[in-house]
Design an enzyme around this catalytic site. Structure first.
Site, PDB file in Angstrom:
ATOM      1  N   LYS A 146       0.841  -1.210   0.000  1.00 49.21           N
ATOM      2  CA  LYS A 146       0.000   0.000   0.000  1.00 49.21           C
ATOM      3  C   LYS A 146       0.875   1.260   0.000  1.00 49.21           C
ATOM      4  O   LYS A 146       0.639   2.190  -0.758  1.00 49.21           O
ATOM      5  CB  LYS A 146      -0.920   0.023   1.235  1.00 49.21           C
ATOM      6  CG  LYS A 146      -1.883  -1.149   1.300  1.00 49.21           C
ATOM      7  CD  LYS A 146      -2.785  -1.078   2.510  1.00 49.21           C
ATOM      8  CE  LYS A 146      -2.084  -1.227   3.849  1.00 49.21           C
ATOM      9  NZ  LYS A 146      -1.426  -2.522   4.081  1.00 49.21           N
ATOM     10  N   ARG A 176     -10.318   0.190   8.307  1.00 47.67           N
ATOM     11  CA  ARG A 176      -9.915  -1.201   8.510  1.00 47.67           C
ATOM     12  C   ARG A 176     -11.027  -2.012   9.123  1.00 47.67           C
ATOM     13  O   ARG A 176     -10.892  -3.219   9.304  1.00 47.67           O
ATOM     14  CB  ARG A 176      -8.724  -1.215   9.447  1.00 47.67           C
ATOM     15  CG  ARG A 176      -7.394  -1.416   8.727  1.00 47.67           C
ATOM     16  CD  ARG A 176      -6.488  -2.004   9.711  1.00 47.67           C
ATOM     17  NE  ARG A 176      -5.155  -2.329   9.384  1.00 47.67           N
ATOM     18  CZ  ARG A 176      -4.182  -1.543   8.999  1.00 47.67           C
ATOM     19  NH1 ARG A 176      -4.388  -0.293   8.728  1.00 47.67           N
ATOM     20  NH2 ARG A 176      -2.969  -2.005   8.859  1.00 47.67           N
ATOM     21  N   ARG A 205      12.204  -5.145   5.174  1.00 44.80           N
ATOM     22  CA  ARG A 205      11.694  -3.760   5.212  1.00 44.80           C
ATOM     23  C   ARG A 205      12.459  -2.922   6.233  1.00 44.80           C
ATOM     24  O   ARG A 205      12.645  -3.310   7.371  1.00 44.80           O
ATOM     25  CB  ARG A 205      10.202  -3.729   5.553  1.00 44.80           C
ATOM     26  CG  ARG A 205       9.753  -2.294   5.801  1.00 44.80           C
ATOM     27  CD  ARG A 205       8.281  -2.056   5.680  1.00 44.80           C
ATOM     28  NE  ARG A 205       7.462  -2.936   6.478  1.00 44.80           N
ATOM     29  CZ  ARG A 205       6.147  -2.984   6.376  1.00 44.80           C
ATOM     30  NH1 ARG A 205       5.516  -2.225   5.494  1.00 44.80           N
ATOM     31  NH2 ARG A 205       5.449  -3.802   7.122  1.00 44.80           N
ATOM     32  N   ARG A 243      10.507  -1.871  11.727  1.00 41.53           N
ATOM     33  CA  ARG A 243       9.302  -1.628  12.509  1.00 41.53           C
ATOM     34  C   ARG A 243       9.158  -2.657  13.621  1.00 41.53           C
ATOM     35  O   ARG A 243       9.436  -3.836  13.418  1.00 41.53           O
ATOM     36  CB  ARG A 243       8.064  -1.676  11.594  1.00 41.53           C
ATOM     37  CG  ARG A 243       7.789  -0.344  10.955  1.00 41.53           C
ATOM     38  CD  ARG A 243       6.724  -0.370   9.907  1.00 41.53           C
ATOM     39  NE  ARG A 243       5.511  -1.103  10.234  1.00 41.53           N
ATOM     40  CZ  ARG A 243       4.427  -1.106   9.467  1.00 41.53           C
ATOM     41  NH1 ARG A 243       4.415  -0.399   8.354  1.00 41.53           N
ATOM     42  NH2 ARG A 243       3.366  -1.806   9.802  1.00 41.53           N
ATOM     43  N   ARG A 246      -0.772 -10.153  12.445  1.00 41.54           N
ATOM     44  CA  ARG A 246      -1.392  -9.079  11.646  1.00 41.54           C
ATOM     45  C   ARG A 246      -2.107  -9.679  10.437  1.00 41.54           C
ATOM     46  O   ARG A 246      -3.203  -9.240  10.069  1.00 41.54           O
ATOM     47  CB  ARG A 246      -0.322  -8.082  11.181  1.00 41.54           C
ATOM     48  CG  ARG A 246       0.140  -7.148  12.300  1.00 41.54           C
ATOM     49  CD  ARG A 246       1.479  -6.497  12.003  1.00 41.54           C
ATOM     50  NE  ARG A 246       1.488  -5.688  10.810  1.00 41.54           N
ATOM     51  CZ  ARG A 246       2.595  -5.360  10.132  1.00 41.54           C
ATOM     52  NH1 ARG A 246       3.793  -5.760  10.564  1.00 41.54           N
ATOM     53  NH2 ARG A 246       2.520  -4.629   9.051  1.00 41.54           N
TER      54      ARG A 246
HETATM   55  P1  G5P Z   1      -0.040   0.042   8.838  1.00 42.91           P
HETATM   56  O1  G5P Z   1       1.170   0.870   8.944  1.00 42.91           O
HETATM   57  O2  G5P Z   1      -1.170   0.482   8.002  1.00 42.91           O
HETATM   58  P2  G5P Z   1      -0.127  -2.521   7.462  1.00 42.91           P
HETATM   59  O3  G5P Z   1       0.162  -3.752   8.220  1.00 42.91           O
HETATM   60  O4  G5P Z   1      -1.493  -2.364   6.960  1.00 42.91           O
HETATM   61  O5  G5P Z   1       0.464  -1.397   8.408  1.00 42.91           O
HETATM   62  P3  G5P Z   1       2.175  -2.079   6.018  1.00 42.91           P
HETATM   63  O6  G5P Z   1       2.923  -3.081   6.871  1.00 42.91           O
HETATM   64  O7  G5P Z   1       2.470  -0.634   6.199  1.00 42.91           O
HETATM   65  O8  G5P Z   1       0.662  -2.359   6.159  1.00 42.91           O
HETATM   66  P4  G5P Z   1       2.154  -1.807   3.151  1.00 42.91           P
HETATM   67  O9  G5P Z   1       2.122  -0.339   3.298  1.00 42.91           O
HETATM   68  O10 G5P Z   1       0.977  -2.476   2.521  1.00 42.91           O
HETATM   69  O11 G5P Z   1       2.451  -2.523   4.530  1.00 42.91           O
HETATM   70  O12 G5P Z   1       3.424  -2.288   2.344  1.00 42.91           O
HETATM   71  P5  G5P Z   1       4.783  -1.506   1.935  1.00 42.91           P
HETATM   72  O13 G5P Z   1       5.409  -0.887   3.128  1.00 42.91           O
HETATM   73  O14 G5P Z   1       4.555  -0.677   0.732  1.00 42.91           O
HETATM   74  O15 G5P Z   1       5.651  -2.774   1.456  1.00 42.91           O
HETATM   75  C1  G5P Z   1       6.095  -3.722   2.394  1.00 42.91           C
HETATM   76  C2  G5P Z   1       7.580  -4.053   2.100  1.00 42.91           C
HETATM   77  O16 G5P Z   1       7.642  -4.736   0.846  1.00 42.91           O
HETATM   78  C3  G5P Z   1       8.488  -2.813   1.945  1.00 42.91           C
HETATM   79  O17 G5P Z   1       9.787  -3.123   2.431  1.00 42.91           O
HETATM   80  C4  G5P Z   1       8.531  -2.593   0.415  1.00 42.91           C
HETATM   81  O18 G5P Z   1       9.720  -1.913   0.003  1.00 42.91           O
HETATM   82  C5  G5P Z   1       8.504  -4.048  -0.064  1.00 42.91           C
HETATM   83  N1  G5P Z   1       7.921  -4.248  -1.392  1.00 42.91           N
HETATM   84  C6  G5P Z   1       6.903  -3.577  -1.983  1.00 42.91           C
HETATM   85  N2  G5P Z   1       6.659  -4.085  -3.204  1.00 42.91           N
HETATM   86  C7  G5P Z   1       7.545  -5.109  -3.388  1.00 42.91           C
HETATM   87  C8  G5P Z   1       7.778  -6.039  -4.449  1.00 42.91           C
HETATM   88  O19 G5P Z   1       7.139  -6.006  -5.501  1.00 42.91           O
HETATM   89  N3  G5P Z   1       8.751  -6.958  -4.233  1.00 42.91           N
HETATM   90  C9  G5P Z   1       9.509  -6.999  -3.080  1.00 42.91           C
HETATM   91  N4  G5P Z   1      10.458  -7.942  -2.956  1.00 42.91           N
HETATM   92  N5  G5P Z   1       9.305  -6.147  -2.061  1.00 42.91           N
HETATM   93  C10 G5P Z   1       8.344  -5.218  -2.206  1.00 42.91           C
HETATM   94  O20 G5P Z   1      -0.626  -0.260  10.286  1.00 42.91           O
HETATM   95  C11 G5P Z   1       0.216  -0.659  11.332  1.00 42.91           C
HETATM   96  C12 G5P Z   1      -0.614  -0.884  12.590  1.00 42.91           C
HETATM   97  O21 G5P Z   1      -1.258   0.332  12.953  1.00 42.91           O
HETATM   98  C13 G5P Z   1      -2.571   0.076  13.474  1.00 42.91           C
HETATM   99  C14 G5P Z   1      -2.685  -1.437  13.584  1.00 42.91           C
HETATM  100  O22 G5P Z   1      -2.192  -1.825  14.840  1.00 42.91           O
HETATM  101  C15 G5P Z   1      -1.737  -1.910  12.463  1.00 42.91           C
HETATM  102  O23 G5P Z   1      -1.296  -3.232  12.672  1.00 42.91           O
HETATM  103  N6  G5P Z   1      -3.561   0.669  12.569  1.00 42.91           N
HETATM  104  C16 G5P Z   1      -4.894   0.619  12.731  1.00 42.91           C
HETATM  105  N7  G5P Z   1      -5.670   0.032  13.675  1.00 42.91           N
HETATM  106  C17 G5P Z   1      -7.010   0.139  13.527  1.00 42.91           C
HETATM  107  N8  G5P Z   1      -7.603   0.796  12.503  1.00 42.91           N
HETATM  108  C18 G5P Z   1      -6.855   1.412  11.540  1.00 42.91           C
HETATM  109  N9  G5P Z   1      -7.452   2.060  10.513  1.00 42.91           N
HETATM  110  C19 G5P Z   1      -5.438   1.333  11.636  1.00 42.91           C
HETATM  111  N10 G5P Z   1      -4.433   1.805  10.859  1.00 42.91           N
HETATM  112  C20 G5P Z   1      -3.300   1.391  11.433  1.00 42.91           C
HETATM  113 MG    MG Z   2       2.253   0.974   4.966  1.00 41.15          MG
END
Ligand code: G5P
Ligand code: MG
Length: 218
Positions: A18, A92, A126, A159, A170
């Site tokens: 995302k 979410r 990451r 993280r 998660r």
């Molecule tokens: P977050 O911060 O919203 P998540 O778990 O939803 O956390 P996250 O972990 O931030 O999502 P993302 O943004 O979907 O993941 O992914 P990203 O960071 O872009 O990519 C992940 C990794 O993969 C990176 O290192 C990137 O460089 C790599 N990557 C990307 N594409 C590729 C690819 O094609 N190939 C490869 N090899 N690598 C790749 O929420 C965190 C916490 O906050 C709370 C909750 O506790 C949650 O767990 N929270 C909420 N709680 C309730 N309601 C809400 N609305 C909440 N929002 C947050």
């Molecule tokens: Mg994110």
């Protein structure tokens, strides 16, 4: 081509990309990116009362209560009355989604679908720059100098919720809570699914889709 204001949601499992896809949307379109996870991590970093309250939830991979999230996101959205925006990580839960729909007309919902086994491998590599939310990956998008943010020269960190057990939790919570949201967005005709194993593959589809609503700036 529609010309009204663009208000979109990007959803997908933890580490589905995302943040990665959002940063490309911001680069190519005049859109503000609001990540609920980044907002929460900034509060934790600054040791605010909210940060202290939510830290345990995040570190354990649990969802932060709806009322906290809704207040936090509403306050941020109020600052952007005339801007195009993209919400990442919010909503979410069905409650959060219903409140958002009540307050704002939503243009579309971009749902990233990446196999869980691909995700688990990605998370290990990451690294983030905490104050900006910039995201790197040691294999996919490494910083120019290992462990250092390209823009500020400050150190990168991993993280607290990216350890294997918390990632598993998660992903389980995501799988068990996402259906009511998808149903709502399907029913309202807003849901657009994007399948892929890499963000590059998904980006091609997202770019074409978003271009239906707003003109690329470059
Ligand atoms: P977050 O911060 O919203 P998540 O778990 O939803 O956390 P996250 O972990 O931030 O999502 P993302 O943004 O979907 O993941 O992914 P990203 O960071 O872009 O990519 C992940 C990794 O993969 C990176 O290192 C990137 O460089 C790599 N990557 C990307 N594409 C590729 C690819 O094609 N190939 C490869 N090899 N690598 C790749 O929420 C965190 C916490 O906050 C709370 C909750 O506790 C949650 O767990 N929270 C909420 N709680 C309730 N309601 C809400 N609305 C909440 N929002 C947050
Ligand atoms: Mg994110």
């Amino acid at each position: 081509m529609r010309t009204q204001i663009f208000r979109a949601v990007i959803m997908g499992a933890p580490a589905s990309g995302k943040g990665t896809i959002s940063s490309r949307i911001v680069k190519y379109f005049e859109v503000k990116h609001l990540s609920s996870g980044d907002m929460l991590r900034t509060h934790i970093l600054n040791n605010t009362a909210l940060g202290v309250r939510v830290q345990g939830f995040i570190n354990e991979g649990r969802l932060v209560p709806d009322d906290v999230m809704m207040n936090l996101v509403n306050e941020e959205l109020k600052k952007l009355p005339n801007d195009n925006w993209l919400l990442d990580g919010f909503p979410r839960t069905r409650n959060q989604a219903e409140l958002l729909l009540k307050n704002y007309p939503i243009t579309c919902v971009l749902n990233l679908i990446v196999p869980f086994e691909v995700i688990v491998n990605r998370v290990k590599g990451r690294w983030i720059h905490p104050s900006s939310g910039r995201v790197y990956n040691t294999e996919y998008s490494p910083p120019k100098i290992a462990g250092i943010d390209d823009v500020t020269g400050e150190p990168l960190v991993q993280r607290a919720d990216d350890n294997p057990e918390t990632v598993k939790k998660r992903l389980q919570i995501y799988a068990s809570t996402i259906e009511p949201l998808l149903e709502l967005y399907q029913k309202t005709g807003l849901l657009q699914n994007f399948h892929g194993e890499t963000s590059d593959e998904i980006w091609t589809q997202v770019f074409a889709y978003v271009s239906n609503f707003i003109k690329p700036k470059i």
